[in-house]
Design a protein around this motif. Structure first.
Motif, mmCIF file in Angstrom:
data_model
loop_
_atom_site.group_PDB
_atom_site.id
_atom_site.type_symbol
_atom_site.label_atom_id
_atom_site.label_comp_id
_atom_site.label_asym_id
_atom_site.label_seq_id
_atom_site.Cartn_x
_atom_site.Cartn_y
_atom_site.Cartn_z
ATOM 1 N N PRO A 71 0.783 -1.128 -0.046
ATOM 2 C CA PRO A 71 -0.053 0.013 0.090
ATOM 3 C C PRO A 71 0.822 1.378 0.057
ATOM 4 N N PRO A 72 0.380 2.271 -0.628
ATOM 5 C CA PRO A 72 1.338 3.677 -0.757
ATOM 6 C C PRO A 72 1.280 4.077 0.841
ATOM 7 N N LEU A 73 2.334 4.966 1.028
ATOM 8 C CA LEU A 73 2.464 5.425 2.408
ATOM 9 C C LEU A 73 1.700 6.742 2.145
ATOM 10 N N VAL A 74 0.838 7.087 3.455
ATOM 11 C CA VAL A 74 -0.095 8.166 3.465
ATOM 12 C C VAL A 74 0.793 9.100 4.719
ATOM 13 N N SER A 75 1.197 10.235 4.433
ATOM 14 C CA SER A 75 1.748 11.036 5.420
ATOM 15 C C SER A 75 0.666 11.338 6.421
#
Length: 92
Positions: A71-75
């Protein structure tokens, strides 16, 4: 696939084929994980591995799929649940 050989004008050499499998030690050297994390991913079933002789082997397609399906990293800074109050707003 051929690539130009920069050392000799006009000559072409065959590109090195990419490996079809990797030993755990090779993956650790390449990064970004250490032995413990790799074996943890294998134990959890996230990263398939095979025992060949005395070596644990990971297929290149499984190694690349690990990153493709991550999964993409979400800040956390990008997601705000309430407005930020500044010190000058609290005084008013």
């Amino acid at each position: 696939m051929t690539i130009a050989d920069p050392g000799r004008t006009g000559r072409k050499t065959a590109a090195a084929p990419s490996p079809i499998a990797h030993k755990i030690a090779d993956l650790v050297r390449a990064g970004p994980f250490g032995h413990t994390k790799l074996y943890s991913l294998i134990r959890e079933g996230v990263l398939p591995a095979y025992q060949v002789g005395g070596s644990s082997i990971v297929l290149d397609e499984d190694w690349q799929a690990l990153f493709r399906h991550a999964p993409p990293l979400v800040s956390k800074r990008a997601v705000r649940t309430r407005p930020v109050r500044h010190a000058d707003e609290e005084a008013a």
